[in-house]
Design a protein around this motif. Structure first.
Motif, mmCIF file in Angstrom:
data_model
loop_
_atom_site.group_PDB
_atom_site.id
_atom_site.type_symbol
_atom_site.label_atom_id
_atom_site.label_comp_id
_atom_site.label_asym_id
_atom_site.label_seq_id
_atom_site.Cartn_x
_atom_site.Cartn_y
_atom_site.Cartn_z
ATOM 1 N N HIS A 1 -39.777 30.539 -22.872
ATOM 2 C CA HIS A 1 -39.765 31.908 -22.359
ATOM 3 C C HIS A 1 -39.969 32.927 -23.470
ATOM 4 N N ASN A 2 -39.437 32.656 -24.667
ATOM 5 C CA ASN A 2 -39.624 33.623 -25.756
ATOM 6 C C ASN A 2 -41.075 33.689 -26.213
ATOM 7 N N GLY A 3 -41.733 32.536 -26.284
ATOM 8 C CA GLY A 3 -43.140 32.521 -26.651
ATOM 9 C C GLY A 3 -43.969 33.278 -25.619
ATOM 10 N N ASN B 1 -46.496 21.537 -19.397
ATOM 11 C CA ASN B 1 -46.140 22.751 -18.667
ATOM 12 C C ASN B 1 -45.566 23.771 -19.622
ATOM 13 N N VAL B 2 -45.671 25.031 -19.238
ATOM 14 C CA VAL B 2 -44.997 26.045 -20.030
ATOM 15 C C VAL B 2 -43.528 26.089 -19.621
ATOM 16 N N GLY B 3 -42.731 26.765 -20.435
ATOM 17 C CA GLY B 3 -41.333 26.964 -20.040
ATOM 18 C C GLY B 3 -40.327 26.394 -21.014
ATOM 19 N N GLY B 4 -40.757 25.473 -21.838
ATOM 20 C CA GLY B 4 -39.817 24.903 -22.813
ATOM 21 C C GLY B 4 -38.616 24.308 -22.125
ATOM 22 N N VAL C 1 -36.013 19.560 -11.892
ATOM 23 C CA VAL C 1 -34.887 20.193 -12.562
ATOM 24 C C VAL C 1 -35.355 20.735 -13.904
ATOM 25 N N SER C 2 -34.614 21.698 -14.437
ATOM 26 C CA SER C 2 -34.920 22.176 -15.788
ATOM 27 C C SER C 2 -33.639 22.110 -16.621
ATOM 28 N N TYR D 1 -38.204 17.978 -26.124
ATOM 29 C CA TYR D 1 -38.520 19.405 -26.177
ATOM 30 C C TYR D 1 -38.781 19.901 -27.591
ATOM 31 N N ARG D 2 -38.825 19.006 -28.550
ATOM 32 C CA ARG D 2 -39.140 19.386 -29.932
ATOM 33 C C ARG D 2 -38.185 20.466 -30.450
ATOM 34 N N VAL D 3 -36.904 20.276 -30.159
ATOM 35 C CA VAL D 3 -35.897 21.219 -30.636
ATOM 36 C C VAL D 3 -35.006 20.468 -31.610
ATOM 37 N N THR D 4 -34.970 20.900 -32.845
ATOM 38 C CA THR D 4 -34.178 20.200 -33.842
ATOM 39 C C THR D 4 -32.711 20.116 -33.413
#
Lengths: 514, 398, 539
Positions: free
Chosen positions: A13-15, A37-40, A53-54, A451-454
């Protein structure tokens, strides 16, 4: 080859927000997303045929300014979101409920205390509100605008009046346990009301210096800290953001993994000049804006050789290990929580502050509590499209599940912790196990990978006093600019922080357009 | 010292050369360096100093820190850390480097030895393992091994040093240019010789495995007997390095990571080491801050002073006038130079004041009474002592 | 009946300091003390024949030497002796020795981790920087940032200038340090768990925080910002025990004409027309005075020796919510000889320092987890000192006295109130752990005194036995201590002041709280200030 004004890495959402603002101002913007998909973390996925689900499952303080600026309503975002009541589940069915600013099912004393508490906390939250949507300048104070931001903050504090200002300076650093003890008698009330101070973090009710600010941050929205599920669910929200971005002329590409940020040297030093994709393709731009977390941005994408040693060390030591797992259940029907009329609320399973504290105690040592605490939402109640007719999706944030599990994560460990979470749910909804068609358990490690989140940390970096405001993620990158000219940050690792707020994306865009 | 010595843990360590040096340390004048026992002087500091200028002497540099840095990212990692472009280094060469914090403040200085492709040795005066580790973070393939205790190193300095090495059988050593490295088979191992030193004179530094330390000492001393070889200690080293204009941590600069007060550390430009900063090389640590310092001009500049009279200006203030009412700097090291017969000093002086007159207020003692005098200072741009033999290849025989 | 200028309630080190400075300004001062001995927690008593126990505080580092010099305490018998060395024990019995000498310290650290031996230099520089800043505030009254008074503004500016002098980077580092946990803060420096645990251990002493609780880094600083003769972070022993400090202060007080009345517990502070006018003792006697100064903690002052009706609204609640948590126990032991510890060389400088039985960061944190659950850990954190190894006056020749400070010990147990039996079990847990590292230790025990938070509260009147008279967390530091708006020693009742460790700069035998309060009182009474300015080492 096309030359862009800005390339945005990551269509969370920030991007999306950042890209839209930049495109709206006339920039040529390329938005690159590795996922399909977008949305992270707010993107919806089908975790079982027909069930979606997200990871992020509610909204609490998405900025109204962004909704208006980006005309999100025209793009299908429905601002008339249903506010979720927050429900503190009780083992004996004497659930308590926070709805429309009132506590139900609690003692008169607590209900009364809550009114005073709420007004005071809301005053503090309102005081801080303007600063979440504003770049916090370095203390260096280079120009009048910076000085004005601090002067404004000082004035806002003064305007609280002497008594409340003093109280704010005391309360801001208080552990939630003390704050709750001072105000409420019922342990269930204390646990429920402190929940938002800890959600997503590695700290607990006895930990000072972070939780109250986190609560105030979450109270900064239009809904006074209430959570909601937007119409169409989180996917609807992401759809609106994408639609707005597209309308503003953003060139969005999904399935496009950035491998490296291109950095070229000139006599003035370095400058970001574009990106190289995993498939070898390169895109050039005047600037690169990353919504990836700071560690990924600097270490994997920009490369330490282009950065300063102590700067890298400060990014390295950011506390960004996730402690929240996601439990997703595909259910035959609506689960039955005895004592609860409906499942429209946000249910919190933590029967007291100690329950939260003790669950956290295990996580400190890389273990998982036998008695996890969690937040449960049934998104399909609010958006029927998320599950086949008559069936439902249950989404739970399970705390505290460490990213670095002692002995490492594997299928056995995952199954064991998942069963523990379901066992806990079963205590409140005794028949739920029979309703399960499919279950999925995403550990922070899974979230990191998917999600490529450290660290699998939703907020990209712990929300703690030394990692917020002009110290987020570190002082040389807190104004969205980084030490590499042309490289900007716009993700949750920047001020003001995580949750689906759009604020970092917005602030970064403002800063870039300056 | 025995196994049962309850104070073993807090006694200073002894270097590979200690058995020989202990015998020669007539005065029992020991100092310490990085936890090692090191001679301050053996017999007489001034006598030892003249060995460096007249014959040759050895100085134990075992306590110096030595790090072996290897791996495919070694060059990249080091080049990002130091201000000089080490990608230009040829094989078997040594270069003097400094490295700075993000703010361009000097962490330390040292030398880099290029031993092969992506094979380097870094030496420096105080431990920097933690900084190296921090600098290596994010590079996939770098290995840093602290070899300080595994390598015995001896500095051989003075006009006859080349002759001694030749007499020791190191054929061709006379062809080694300053900062060259040569390797020789030595007993069961290898002797590495670099034409480097900290005295400004002709000299070499010899590196072997610690186990071969005594062999090195014995071979060197039997070859050097006819060339006046003597051990020298820290005091003589300090005299020689000052004549050569070399800086010392704790004297000319404060290591940045050990500095408590804001900007009480120094930039390379302040230390007159601007020539070590290469803005044309790839990105290096502190670049932006150093560029600012360079463009603005350093606030202070380390200056070599030739001071009238013969009283060393130890711990003196520097003033811009004879009446001493405007202080513009302070002396970092000072002494009477026995070789050039001058009263020399290094001083940190406000850059903008360098064009004017400089005076030092010197304190000295005469039979317990304290005196002070004001002496005029002349700026020297070159090292106080730069013998041609130090640079000549092959060096003259004596 | 005689009317005094000032009554100071409690003859602890801060009360005595406060009274002395008031007496020095010419006021007629009386200190009333509930016990039949003075000193509060800075006390030494012969609890077993020939052995002089400093039952509560046992070492000293925070003592402001400006006060020591100004009150001529050495002439009144106070000699502070730095002690060297020390050992930390890991769970597996491995040890980290603390040497005073820089080379020896470096070599010892290097044995455990060469990286950490190097990083220690940066750590020391950073801690010096942090200490030097905070030390500048110790003998100053905290400003109130919510007023528009010139004095507050000036003091705020002074603080801001000190902060500014750090430079931008260190300023942010300081904020980070101030708000985070000791264990996580140390991760930036050290790799070795024993080194980390050793350096983190001051962060939990006396506090209801764990090594992983944010805020414990400040507690760490609070313990290392003191000095002995300029050696910041060094600790010293008072010759004759900690009571020597109180006795010297009492000597100075009496020299200036002050009085001390012992065995005089205060029942209530008398308030008339909104002004404090004196105190009523338990035996019914009333002492009148122009001002009343309480050296008791904030909670006790407002909830126990004051009538709630005398207080303005909200104060009682503030006092009730004041965080003063019992988290420490103390086991004082008379020994027939000097204990030997496994794996520690028979080195007089090391053995006579302190012993820290810390185990590991996890062991320490798990002990905290036990405290949260209302019990003590089977494997507690113990910080021991054997003062008699240095000080010949506290035990008979050849015999020794050992102080063991235990973290954590709950003020209230989950399984019901403290009993003599439980106290013995607690003591047993402690000596069992020491025995593990020192076989034969128990055989040396001649006499043992176990103190739980409960005992400390009952005897010396520290609520829950909290050694700082209130937690050292941001919500209770500087201008928030004890409560926001009341940090300048004046309390909500006219002529009532506080001078204990509940006020800035907090716990520790610093005498700073008492001196700061005296300065404010003298300002209000329009008397000449007698309190000296602090002296610093970095100027």
């Amino acid at each position: 080859m096309q030359h862009y004004d800005s390339i945005i890495i990551g269509a969370g959402h920030n991007g999306l927000v950042c890209a839209s603002y930049l495109a709206k101002s006339g920039q040529r913007v390329l938005l690159l997303e590795a996922a399909e998909n977008v949305g992270g973390l707010a993107a919806s996925r089908e975790f079982h045929p027909g069930f979606k689900v997200s990871v992020a499952h509610t909204l609490s303080h998405f900025s109204k300014k962004i909704v208006d600026d980006l005309k999100l309503q025209e793009h299908g975002f429905n601002a008339n979101q249903e506010t979720l009541s927050t429900i503190g589940l009780d083992l004996n069915g004497n659930h308590i409920r926070l709805e429309n600013g009132e506590l139900h099912g609690v003692s008169d004393d607590d209900a009364k205390s809550y009114q005073g508490y709420r007004i005071l906390m809301q005053r503090f939250a309102d005081m801080l509100k303007p600063f979440w949507l504003k770049t916090m300048p370095r203390i260096g104070m280079n120009n009048l605008a910076d000085v004005m931001t601090f002067a404004h903050l000082g004035l806002k504090m003064r305007l609280l009046g002497q008594r409340d200002m003093r109280e704010f300076m005391r309360v801001a650093a208080l552990p939630t346990r003390d704050l709750m003890d001072e105000n409420f008698d019922s342990d269930l009330v204390r646990a429920m009301l402190s929940w938002d101070g800890h959600l997503g973090s590695k700290l607990a009710p006895r930990s000072p210096n972070h939780a109250v600010l986190a609560m105030l941050y979450r109270m900064a929205g239009e809904q006074g800290g209430n959570h909601s599920v937007p119409v169409g669910g989180m996917p609807g929200m992401m759809h609106a953001l994408l639609s707005s971005a597209t309308a503003n002329g953003v060139d969005t590409r999904t399935g496009a993994t950035v491998e490296r940020i291109l950095i070229e040297a000139n006599e003035n030093g370095l400058a970001a000049s574009g990106v190289r994709m995993a498939d070898g393709e390169t895109f050039l731009a005047s600037r690169v804006v990353s919504s990836a977390d700071p560690q990924r941005t600097f270490f994997s994408l920009a490369g330490v050789e282009n950065l300063e040693i102590q700067f890298c060390n400060r990014i390295r030591r950011l506390r960004c290990q996730g402690y929240v797992a996601k439990l997703h259940l595909a259910l035959e029907g609506l689960p039955d929580f005895p004592g609860l009329d409906d499942c429209r609320g946000r249910m919190i399973i933590a029967d007291g502050l100690d329950a939260i504290e003790f669950a956290y105690d295990d996580a400190k040592y890389g273990e998982c509590s036998e008695h996890p605490v969690m937040e449960v939402v049934l998104p399909s109640v609010h958006d029927a499209s998320l599950a086949p007719e008559g069936k439902h999706v249950l989404s739970a944030h399970v705390m505290y599940v460490p990213c670095q599990l002692k002995g490492g994560w594997n299928d056995d460990a995952r199954t064991e912790i998942r069963e523990r979470a379901i066992d806990t749910l079963e205590k409140y909804a005794p028949t739920i196990r029979d309703q399960i068609i499919h279950s999925e358990f995403l550990t922070p490690k899974d979230i990191e990978q998917h999600y490529r989140v450290t660290g699998g940390h939703w907020h990209h970096a712990e929300f703690a006093m030394d990692q917020i405001l002009m110290m987020r993620p570190t002082y040389e990158a807190a104004q969205y600019r980084t030490p590499i000219p042309g490289l900007f940050l716009c993700g949750a690792g920047s001020h003001p922080g995580g949750d689906v707020t759009g604020a970092p994306g917005h602030n970064a865009a403002v800063e870039i357009l300056k | 010292m025995t196994e049962s010595d309850p104070y073993a843990g807090e006694r200073l360590k002894e270097s590979a050369f200690h058995p020989r040096q202990a015998v020669l340390n007539i005065r029992n004048a020991w100092a310490s360096w990085n936890g090692y026992k090191l001679a301050n002087y053996y017999y007489d500091a001034e006598y030892e100093y003249f060995c460096i200028r007249n014959q040759c002497g050895t100085y134990d540099i075992c306590p110096m820190q030595k790090y072996r840095i290897t791996g495919s990212d070694a060059e990249k990692m080091l080049n990002r850390m130091v201000t000089r472009d080490i990608t230009k280094m040829a094989l078997n060469r040594v270069t003097y480097v400094v490295w700075c914090t993000d703010a361009g403040r000097m962490v330390d200085d040292g030398t880099i030895f290029k031993l092969g492709d992506n094979k380097y040795m870094l030496t420096c005066g105080s431990p920097c393992g933690a900084w190296l580790k921090m600098s290596a973070f994010g590079f996939d393939d770098v290995s840093i091994v602290d070899e300080s205790d595994d390598i015995a190193a001896l500095s051989l300095q003075g006009p006859t040093s080349c002759s001694v090495l030749k007499a020791m059988g190191l054929h061709g050593i006379e062809t080694a240019k300053p900062f060259d490295i040569r390797n020789f088979t030595f007993h069961s191992g290898t002797l590495m010789v670099s034409r480097t030193g900290f005295t400004g004179d002709l000299g070499y530094e010899l590196w072997v495995k610690s186990e071969l330390g005594l062999e090195l000492w014995d071979d060197l001393y039997s070859a050097g007997a006819d060339f006046g070889i003597q051990p020298f200690g820290e005091a003589a080293t300090n005299m020689a390095r000052l004549e050569a204009g070399f800086i010392m941590p704790g004297m000319e600069f404060n290591e940045a990571l050990k500095t408590v007060h804001f900007e009480h550390d120094q930039t390379p430009f302040e230390l007159n080491l601007g020539w070590l900063v290469d803005f044309k090389k790839p990105h290096f640590n502190g670049r932006a801050a150093l560029l600012r310092d360079y463009e603005r001009g350093p606030r202070y500049t380390l200056t070599k002073l030739d001071i009238e009279g013969n009283k060393p200006a130890i711990e003196s203030y520097i003033y811009s006038n004879r009446s001493c009412n405007r202080q513009i700097g302070y002396v970092t090291s000072a002494m009477w130079s026995p070789t050039v017969k001058a009263n020399i000093a290094l001083a940190m002086i406000e850059t903008k004041e360098l064009r004017g007159e400089l005076f030092a207020e010197i304190y000295y003692e005469k039979e317990l009474r304290q005196y002070s005098k004001v002496a005029k200072c002349e700026i020297r741009t070159k090292a106080f002592w730069t013998p041609t033999r130090a640079r000549a290849t092959p060096p003259p025989d004596h | 009946m005689k009317r005094y200028d000032a009554i100071v309630i409690g003859a602890g080190h801060n009360g005595l300091t406060n009274a002395t400075y008031l007496a020095k300004a010419g006021l007629d001062v009386i200190v009333v003390e509930k016990n039949d001995y003075i000193g509060g927690a800075s006390v030494t008593r012969e609890l077993h024949e020939g052995w002089f126990y400093s039952s509560c505080s046992y070492v000293c580092s925070m003592m402001r030497q400006a006060i020591h010099r100004d009150l001529d305490l050495s002439r009144h018998g106070l000699i502070l002796v730095p002690y060297l060395g020390g050992v930390s024990f890991a769970d597996d019995g491995s040890t980290l020795l603390a040497y005073h000498d820089a080379d020896a310290a470096y070599l010892e650290l290097k044995k455990h981790s060469p990286h950490d031996a190097d990083a220690m230099h940066r750590f020391h520089a950073d801690m010096s920087r942090y200490s030097q800043l905070i030390r500048k505030t110790l003998l100053r009254t905290p400003p109130d940032p919510t007023t528009f008074r010139i004095r507050d503004f000036r003091e705020l500016l002074y603080l801001a200038r000190q902060f500014w002098a750090l430079g931008e980077r260190e300023l942010y580092e300081y904020i980070r340090f101030f708000t985070m946990s000791a264990a996580e803060f140390l991760e930036d420096y050290f790799e070795n768990d024993l080194i980390r645990a050793t350096m983190a251990s001051p962060g939990i002493i006396g506090t209801a925080l764990g090594v992983y609780s944010p805020g414990s880094a400040y507690v760490l600083l609070h313990h290392v910002m003191g000095d002995v003769d300029g050696n910041i972070g060094a600790w010293g022993l008072a010759r004759g025990g900690m009571g020597a400090i109180s006795n010297a202060l009492a000597g100075a007080l009496q020299e200036h004409g002050g009085e001390i009345l012992t065995s005089a517990p205060v029942q209530q502070i008398i308030v008339k027309n909104g002004r404090a006018v004196g105190v009523a003792l338990d035996d019914g006697e009333e002492i009148q005075s122009r001002i009343v100064v309480s050296n008791l903690d904030a909670k006790r002052t407002f909830t126990q020796i004051m009538d709630r009706n005398d207080l303005p609204p909200g104060i009682y609640e503030k006092a009730k919510n004041f965080k003063i948590r019992g988290s420490s126990g103390k086991v004082n032991i008379a020994l027939s000889g000097l204990p030997k510890f496994t794996g520690v060389p028979d080195n007089r400088y090391i053995n006579r320092g302190g012993q820290v039985f810390l185990g590991s960061l996890e062991t320490m944190e798990r002990a905290y987890d036990c405290w949260k659950r209302g019990r003590w850990s089977d494997d507690p954190f113990i910080e021991s000192v054997i003062p008699s190894a240095w000080d010949p006056t506290v035990a008979p020749p050849g015999k020794h006295w050992m102080s063991n400070f235990v973290q954590y010990c709950p003020a209230e147990l989950a399984d019901g109130p403290w009993t003599a039996e439980k106290r013995d079990q607690f003591g047993q847990t402690v000596i069992d752990k020491i025995e593990r590292y020192s076989p034969g230790f128990k055989d040396l025990i001649v006499h043992m005194e176990v103190r739980t938070p409960h005992d400390m509260e009952n005897e010396i009147g520290l609520t829950e036995g909290n050694i700082f008279q209130g937690e050292l967390t941001i919500d209770q530091l500087l201008f928030n201590r004890p409560f926001p708006g009341y940090a300048q020693y004046r309390m909500p009742i006219t002529n009532l002041y506080m001078c204990g460790s509940s006020t800035h700069p907090g716990g520790g035998v610093s005498c700073a709280c008492g001196a700061n309060a005296a300065r404010e009182i003298l300002l209000d009474l329009r008397r000449k200030n007698t309190v000296p300015e602090d002296d610093f080492y970095d100027e």
